[in-house]
Design a protein around this motif. Sequence first.
Motif, mmCIF file in Angstrom:
data_model
loop_
_atom_site.group_PDB
_atom_site.id
_atom_site.type_symbol
_atom_site.label_atom_id
_atom_site.label_comp_id
_atom_site.label_asym_id
_atom_site.label_seq_id
_atom_site.Cartn_x
_atom_site.Cartn_y
_atom_site.Cartn_z
ATOM 1 N N PHE A 88 84.402 -6.834 -105.133
ATOM 2 C CA PHE A 88 85.274 -7.115 -105.950
ATOM 3 C C PHE A 88 87.512 -6.192 -105.605
ATOM 4 N N SER A 89 86.750 -5.293 -105.267
ATOM 5 C CA SER A 89 87.718 -4.055 -105.050
ATOM 6 C C SER A 89 88.532 -5.304 -104.117
ATOM 7 N N GLY A 90 87.901 -6.140 -102.928
ATOM 8 C CA GLY A 90 88.336 -6.751 -102.206
ATOM 9 C C GLY A 90 89.133 -7.694 -102.636
ATOM 10 N N PHE A 91 88.823 -8.840 -104.031
ATOM 11 C CA PHE A 91 88.815 -9.619 -104.533
ATOM 12 C C PHE A 91 90.210 -8.752 -104.875
ATOM 13 N N ALA A 92 90.516 -8.224 -105.401
ATOM 14 C CA ALA A 92 91.541 -7.064 -106.686
ATOM 15 C C ALA A 92 92.723 -7.079 -105.422
ATOM 16 N N GLY A 93 92.166 -6.232 -103.980
ATOM 17 C CA GLY A 93 93.396 -6.044 -103.269
ATOM 18 C C GLY A 93 93.756 -6.830 -102.576
ATOM 19 N N SER A 94 93.394 -8.606 -102.407
ATOM 20 C CA SER A 94 94.211 -9.842 -102.147
ATOM 21 C C SER A 94 95.036 -10.065 -102.912
ATOM 22 N N PHE A 95 94.444 -9.813 -104.289
ATOM 23 C CA PHE A 95 95.354 -9.876 -105.234
ATOM 24 C C PHE A 95 97.040 -9.765 -105.106
ATOM 25 N N PHE A 96 96.734 -8.130 -105.593
ATOM 26 C CA PHE A 96 97.655 -6.861 -104.634
ATOM 27 C C PHE A 96 98.686 -7.396 -103.849
ATOM 28 N N ALA A 97 97.878 -7.679 -102.701
ATOM 29 C CA ALA A 97 98.687 -8.537 -101.553
ATOM 30 C C ALA A 97 99.300 -9.102 -102.263
ATOM 31 N N THR A 98 98.951 -10.443 -102.995
ATOM 32 C CA THR A 98 99.707 -12.127 -103.167
ATOM 33 C C THR A 98 100.954 -11.621 -104.004
ATOM 34 N N ARG A 99 101.196 -10.531 -104.873
ATOM 35 C CA ARG A 99 101.742 -9.550 -105.820
ATOM 36 C C ARG A 99 102.677 -9.333 -105.420
ATOM 37 N N GLN A 100 102.862 -8.798 -104.452
ATOM 38 C CA GLN A 100 102.828 -7.367 -103.962
ATOM 39 C C GLN A 100 103.991 -8.526 -102.933
ATOM 40 N N GLY A 101 103.700 -9.313 -101.634
ATOM 41 C CA GLY A 101 103.780 -9.956 -100.708
ATOM 42 C C GLY A 101 104.003 -8.414 -99.482
ATOM 43 N N PHE A 102 103.917 -7.660 -100.018
ATOM 44 C CA PHE A 102 103.618 -6.163 -99.410
ATOM 45 C C PHE A 102 102.912 -5.542 -99.457
ATOM 46 N N ILE A 103 102.825 -4.809 -98.051
ATOM 47 C CA ILE A 103 101.388 -3.997 -98.087
ATOM 48 C C ILE A 103 101.507 -2.933 -97.090
ATOM 49 N N SER A 104 101.427 -1.776 -97.150
ATOM 50 C CA SER A 104 101.388 -0.828 -96.271
ATOM 51 C C SER A 104 100.445 0.324 -96.235
ATOM 52 N N PRO A 105 99.684 1.012 -95.428
ATOM 53 C CA PRO A 105 98.906 2.268 -95.861
ATOM 54 C C PRO A 105 99.654 2.523 -97.064
ATOM 55 N N GLU A 106 100.394 3.661 -97.156
ATOM 56 C CA GLU A 106 101.025 4.070 -98.230
ATOM 57 C C GLU A 106 100.269 3.726 -99.745
ATOM 58 N N SER A 107 100.300 2.293 -99.846
ATOM 59 C CA SER A 107 99.300 1.484 -101.458
ATOM 60 C C SER A 107 98.196 2.394 -102.060
ATOM 61 N N PHE A 108 97.929 2.927 -100.627
ATOM 62 C CA PHE A 108 96.085 3.333 -100.572
ATOM 63 C C PHE A 108 95.653 4.758 -100.522
ATOM 64 N N THR A 109 96.524 5.322 -100.743
ATOM 65 C CA THR A 109 95.802 6.782 -100.637
ATOM 66 C C THR A 109 94.911 6.748 -101.653
ATOM 67 N N PHE A 110 94.410 8.651 -101.887
ATOM 68 C CA PHE A 110 93.559 8.855 -102.564
ATOM 69 C C PHE A 110 93.661 8.810 -103.487
ATOM 70 N N ILE A 111 94.684 9.112 -104.142
ATOM 71 C CA ILE A 111 95.888 9.155 -105.535
ATOM 72 C C ILE A 111 95.044 8.267 -106.425
ATOM 73 N N GLU A 112 94.746 6.851 -105.452
ATOM 74 C CA GLU A 112 94.450 5.079 -106.006
ATOM 75 C C GLU A 112 93.108 5.461 -106.658
ATOM 76 N N SER A 113 92.334 6.352 -105.618
ATOM 77 C CA SER A 113 90.946 5.951 -105.827
ATOM 78 C C SER A 113 90.416 6.777 -106.895
ATOM 79 N N ALA A 114 91.113 8.095 -107.324
ATOM 80 C CA ALA A 114 91.239 9.945 -107.656
ATOM 81 C C ALA A 114 91.535 8.766 -109.351
ATOM 82 N N VAL A 115 93.110 7.753 -109.458
ATOM 83 C CA VAL A 115 92.560 7.064 -110.520
ATOM 84 C C VAL A 115 91.814 6.265 -111.075
ATOM 85 N N ILE A 116 91.491 5.564 -110.046
ATOM 86 C CA ILE A 116 90.398 4.443 -110.333
ATOM 87 C C ILE A 116 88.713 5.058 -111.107
#
Lengths: 291, 528
Positions: free
Chosen positions: B416-444
């Motif tokens: 499900f996280s992977g599904f959400a990830g591909s949605f994120f990519a298509t919404r942003q149109g741009f992804i970089s490792p910056e978007s996947f830092t530890f703070i995201e895990s912490a917030v979730i």
Amino acid sequence: MSAARQSVAVDAPLLNVEHLTMRFGGLVAIDDVSFEAAEKQITAIIGPNGAGKTTVFNCLTGFYKPTVGRLALNHPTAGTFLLEQMEGFRIPGKAGVARTFQNIRLFGAMSVLENLIVAQHNKLMHASAFTFGGLLGLPRYRHAEAKAVDLARYWLDRVGLTGRADWDAANLPYGDQRRLEIARAMCTQPVLLCLDEPAAGLNPRESADLNQLLTYIRDEHRIGLLLIEHDMNVVMGISDHIVVLDYGRKISDGSPEQVRNDPTVIRAYLGEEEDEELPPEVAADLAANRD
Amino acid sequence: MTAANDVSAGRVTAKPLDYPAVVKECGLTALVMFGLAAGMVAFRIRDVPGGLEIATRFGSVVAITVIGFFGRLAMVLLREGRPFPVLVTALPFAVVMLAALSASRFVEPETAALVEGYLPFGDVVVNWIITIVAFVLAGRAVWALRHTGASARTVSDREEAMDAFAARIQRMARFLGPVLLASAIVLPLLAFAPNLPFLPKVDRRLLDIGILVLTYVMLGWGLNIVVGLAGLLDLGYVAFYAVGAYSYALLATHYDLSFWVCLPFAGLMAATAGIILGFPVLRLRGDYLAIVTLGFGEMIRIILLNWYDFTNGPDGISGIARPSFFGLPFLRKPPEGVETFHSFFGLTYAPIDRIIFLYYLILTMALITNVFTLRIRKLPVGRAWEALREDEIACRSLGINPRNTKLTAFSIGAMFSGFAGSFFATRQGFISPESFTFIESAVILAIVVLGGFGSQIGVVLAAIILIGLPEFFRELQQYRMLAFGAAMVLIMIWRPAGLLAHREPTIRLPEIAKGKSRSGGDAAEAAP
């Protein structure tokens, strides 16, 4: 685990433990213990604290791999299983050995009924076609679940918890938790039920109820029971056969009457008279100092 | 003085105040406040022409210390059942503060400036916080005066009251779900409505916030399977989000595959990553598992950062294809021969169409996650997850395979996280490792913990509170994070198990469900 399965010898006892030895490093917890447990009988394992009783259970139910020994379970229908060769979590499902724990291990945050349904996991898992059928809501799974609830209902009635089926298991009184754990083990439909101190912490009335429940299981479900217990009222009252362990060795084996009168058992429990054991010169010394 | 207060309060307090102890307690609080303020508030580096300069704010330090002392004193007096002195000091103080803060509305600017000079802090927001706290204290004092003896409630009384309150909320939650769902469905449609009274104007910004919140709701629901149901504390959940996003981005940019083709692949890749992580950590539990998953999350991010040939490293992947409406793209000027969404339906082009489509897309994906979780909870594997959380040893003694059970939890949560990830990519149109830092895990994880482990509706509320509100209150600037922290602390004090931590059994006896044998059960309990 076909390697562990053999054909059943005629008239073989339900459980045959041969030369079981368990070492933890230098400590010998069980030292060459052999005994048998028959079906439709209650076999009690007794002994002072630290005698290795629970270790025997842990070997039987796959929590420990015995250092030496053979643990043969002669399943009435499925053949013989060599428990020491099986992976622990397969023993309850395949060989039909269920157990309870000395310190109760219920699923505390789940309801009483759910505890009994979880015990029927493997059966339901097959019925739900490993979740896929269940997700689609196929009738086969719904049917299996209804049957599982019926079995749970049967055991709830047996242990008198039907009215509390929706309670969280952790909120039950202590005696009910003990009984629920036995009901949960029975829901796996075992051929051998291993009970680790089921009467610990029960008051005399509850312990009398427990005796009734255990004899009921033996007589109606015709399975073998293996019992670790300190409460001699329970042990002497319902056991058909008693095995006594002390320091990891078997010191006596027989009917309750035999064991009760066995001098080695009395010595293990009550200790020996001081003077008997001491060498004569030390005893003389002691006697001299006492004056 | 206390005797007079007691008479005026209309009752006699049980024991006299132990003045040295009270002074010591308040003094200690003041000392702590002073220590904190001296370090954090007293000095400030200011940017001035020609370099930096250290500005001092000793007045604020004194104000913080004094307020700490008297605030603690008020708490002690309330605790000891003496609300009257609290009321007579806190209320006038609050009123004076309120008057001073609103001075500029009533008097000349010069006078207002003079009044503001006397306020304890240079910052308006901090002054407002102090005022509100004083009002709350005064309110508590009034409450204690009216409910004589109620202020002396014991801790267990209070917990009982809180439990009753939680049970009420729980009953409300049954209606809360459908209400939230209905408003989530209706929200984007309001964009087309004319200005309605009482309703916020639905614009692109609001929808963007909605999409963001829904993304986190979906991630929270996915993590809830791993953490809430299976009890496996996963601090690297964002790794699977990244795997999903990069799977889609790479497949889309290299092979020109559409979003709908890539979506299952992205889920599959993330699930595989979940199994790869799951295998080595099968034996670990609790803290140790958390550390390993934390490390795994960082590994994935660092691989993405350094494997330049494959992932384009820190530059990220841009130009990721936008999703199409089942093959109809959202474009103003399509290339020759391509039918677009608006031309197909005979609409005029509006940029918000795409946003609304994205909104409904993530809403559907999140709802699928939810329905899946609700269903699987009632299946053997879901019950085995919960049993595993409760007691792994008991599970083994019942013939449940702990390895497979853990792996399914890991891989389904990751999917499900992977599904959400591909949605994120298509919404942003741009992804970089910056978007996947530890703070995201912490917030979730914070969303799951705040919502209450295993509670689906709790995750929604927590996502709205943690993601939605800070987005709304961007105007508050740095105080946004202050409010965030304060909200977390308050929830942990009042509802330490999470907002809606309440578990419904997944199965009931048929008779009990109808309420028939309920009375029978009670009678059995009443019997000796």
